[in-house]
Scaffold this motif. Sequence first.
Motif, PDB file in Angstrom:
ATOM      1  N   PHE A   1       0.854  -1.201   0.000  1.00  0.00           N
ATOM      2  CA  PHE A   1       0.000   0.000   0.000  1.00  0.00           C
ATOM      3  C   PHE A   1       0.884   1.244   0.000  1.00  0.00           C
ATOM      4  O   PHE A   1       1.615   1.495   0.953  1.00  0.00           O
ATOM      5  CB  PHE A   1      -0.896  -0.034   1.238  1.00  0.00           C
ATOM      6  N   GLY A   2       0.804   2.032  -1.068  1.00  0.00           N
ATOM      7  CA  GLY A   2       1.727   3.166  -1.224  1.00  0.00           C
ATOM      8  C   GLY A   2       3.084   2.636  -1.667  1.00  0.00           C
ATOM      9  O   GLY A   2       4.113   2.941  -1.076  1.00  0.00           O
ATOM     10  N   CYS A   3       3.056   1.844  -2.735  1.00  0.00           N
ATOM     11  CA  CYS A   3       4.230   1.049  -3.148  1.00  0.00           C
ATOM     12  C   CYS A   3       5.362   1.891  -3.705  1.00  0.00           C
ATOM     13  O   CYS A   3       6.497   1.426  -3.815  1.00  0.00           O
ATOM     14  CB  CYS A   3       3.805   0.034  -4.199  1.00  0.00           C
ATOM     15  N   GLY A   4       5.073   3.135  -4.102  1.00  0.00           N
ATOM     16  CA  GLY A   4       6.136   3.978  -4.640  1.00  0.00           C
ATOM     17  C   GLY A   4       6.725   3.411  -5.918  1.00  0.00           C
ATOM     18  O   GLY A   4       6.011   2.923  -6.793  1.00  0.00           O
ATOM     19  N   THR A   5       8.062   3.467  -6.007  1.00  0.00           N
ATOM     20  CA  THR A   5       8.748   3.085  -7.249  1.00  0.00           C
ATOM     21  C   THR A   5       8.997   1.582  -7.358  1.00  0.00           C
ATOM     22  O   THR A   5       9.685   1.147  -8.285  1.00  0.00           O
ATOM     23  CB  THR A   5      10.092   3.824  -7.353  1.00  0.00           C
ATOM     24  N   GLY A   6       8.507   0.819  -6.383  1.00  0.00           N
ATOM     25  CA  GLY A   6       8.579  -0.640  -6.507  1.00  0.00           C
ATOM     26  C   GLY A   6       9.839  -1.272  -5.957  1.00  0.00           C
ATOM     27  O   GLY A   6      10.116  -2.442  -6.233  1.00  0.00           O
TER      28      GLY A   6
ATOM     29  N   GLN B   1       7.463   4.513 -12.395  1.00  0.00           N
ATOM     30  CA  GLN B   1       8.808   4.004 -12.078  1.00  0.00           C
ATOM     31  C   GLN B   1       8.743   2.526 -11.724  1.00  0.00           C
ATOM     32  O   GLN B   1       9.590   1.737 -12.112  1.00  0.00           O
ATOM     33  CB  GLN B   1       9.414   4.785 -10.893  1.00  0.00           C
ATOM     34  N   LEU B   2       7.700   2.164 -10.963  1.00  0.00           N
ATOM     35  CA  LEU B   2       7.526   0.740 -10.607  1.00  0.00           C
ATOM     36  C   LEU B   2       7.355  -0.103 -11.868  1.00  0.00           C
ATOM     37  O   LEU B   2       7.923  -1.196 -11.987  1.00  0.00           O
ATOM     38  CB  LEU B   2       6.316   0.577  -9.676  1.00  0.00           C
ATOM     39  N   GLU B   3       6.580   0.422 -12.811  1.00  0.00           N
ATOM     40  CA  GLU B   3       6.317  -0.367 -14.020  1.00  0.00           C
ATOM     41  C   GLU B   3       7.601  -0.611 -14.813  1.00  0.00           C
ATOM     42  O   GLU B   3       7.762  -1.644 -15.439  1.00  0.00           O
ATOM     43  CB  GLU B   3       5.237   0.319 -14.859  1.00  0.00           C
ATOM     44  N   LYS B   4       8.523   0.353 -14.733  1.00  0.00           N
ATOM     45  CA  LYS B   4       9.826   0.153 -15.401  1.00  0.00           C
ATOM     46  C   LYS B   4      10.631  -0.900 -14.645  1.00  0.00           C
ATOM     47  O   LYS B   4      11.158  -1.832 -15.214  1.00  0.00           O
ATOM     48  CB  LYS B   4      10.616   1.470 -15.382  1.00  0.00           C
ATOM     49  N   ARG B   5      10.721  -0.705 -13.330  1.00  0.00           N
ATOM     50  CA  ARG B   5      11.560  -1.599 -12.518  1.00  0.00           C
ATOM     51  C   ARG B   5      11.048  -3.045 -12.565  1.00  0.00           C
ATOM     52  O   ARG B   5      11.834  -3.984 -12.616  1.00  0.00           O
ATOM     53  CB  ARG B   5      11.571  -1.106 -11.066  1.00  0.00           C
TER      54      ARG B   5
ATOM     55  N   THR C   1       1.177  -6.924  -9.717  1.00  0.00           N
ATOM     56  CA  THR C   1       0.041  -6.269 -10.380  1.00  0.00           C
ATOM     57  C   THR C   1      -0.030  -4.832  -9.893  1.00  0.00           C
ATOM     58  O   THR C   1      -0.347  -4.591  -8.725  1.00  0.00           O
ATOM     59  CB  THR C   1      -1.278  -7.003 -10.015  1.00  0.00           C
ATOM     60  N   PRO C   2       0.279  -3.855 -10.756  1.00  0.00           N
ATOM     61  CA  PRO C   2       0.197  -2.456 -10.326  1.00  0.00           C
ATOM     62  C   PRO C   2      -1.246  -1.966 -10.317  1.00  0.00           C
ATOM     63  O   PRO C   2      -2.036  -2.392 -11.162  1.00  0.00           O
ATOM     64  CB  PRO C   2       1.012  -1.694 -11.377  1.00  0.00           C
TER      65      PRO C   2
END
Length: 257
Positions: free
Chosen positions: A49-54, A79-83, A94-95
Amino acid sequence: MNFAVKSASFFNSIAAGYDELLAADSWSRGAFYELVKERATPGSLVVDFGCGTGIDASWYASQGMDVVACDVSSGMLAQLEKRCEAEIARGQVTPFLGDYPSLLEMTLPRQARLVVSNFAVLSLIPDLRPTFAAFSNYLEPGGYVVVSILNPFYWKYLRGRWWWSSLLPSIKARCQRIQGLQHDTYRYFTSGVDAAAAPHFQRVGTAGVDIIIRPEEQRGDWSNPRTLRGKLEKSLWQAPVVRSLGQFMLLVYRKCE
Ligand SMILES: C[S@@+](CC[C@H](N)C(=O)[O-])C[C@H]1O[C@@H](n2cnc3c(N)ncnc32)[C@H](O)[C@@H]1O
């Protein structure tokens, strides 16, 4: 929810540089992971919850956990989706991007074992009762919440006059509110978090980090502390009184059956 819109806008503005800003905090992240590892196993579903950049989502996935990673900031989630591109492609991460009310009503693929919220996400939310009610809905019976929040009693704060002048209203509210230009911050007393969690959860773990280590030691490896301060902090992080003095409080709640 104006507060969450403000937070989203702030985190959008720092998303590209966030990892660099937090690069020195691997010590407290390692401590948080220890609490997570004790409660989840490969195959467990974790809601970040509030995952930020992953940073954490990619670590949970590396441990074999499945992750629903949600946030209000499109910049942070990009950023998470890139990482986590590979983990997302294989369905392990799953974002979920949404406004705050929609984060409290997500449909999960199955009940989660764990809800985690690292690096003071809950310190950005003025009323934690709906947050914990949503966490309860996400979890299987006996599931856990692990959170890291800003500690109002961090010993370095006690040296400031402003801290003492805000003490009385903070005691009443069980929370010290710091008004900011971009967003407000809520440093909850443990009792304040307990009260918000109480209808659904019981606190089963309490720890503190960033108590005595120096800023340059924050890059240290939690699993293998090399300095005397690191060793001391790790041996005392769950000890009464000492654990209440760190910059971050780590709290573990268990869902009532
Ligand atoms: C300090 S960062 C922590 C990110 C990540 N958990 C970590 O450990 O690096 C705070 C995150 O919380 C998100 N956030 C802020 N307010 C939120 C809210 N009301 N609900 C969910 N997430 C929120 C921000 O967009 C940001 O990504």
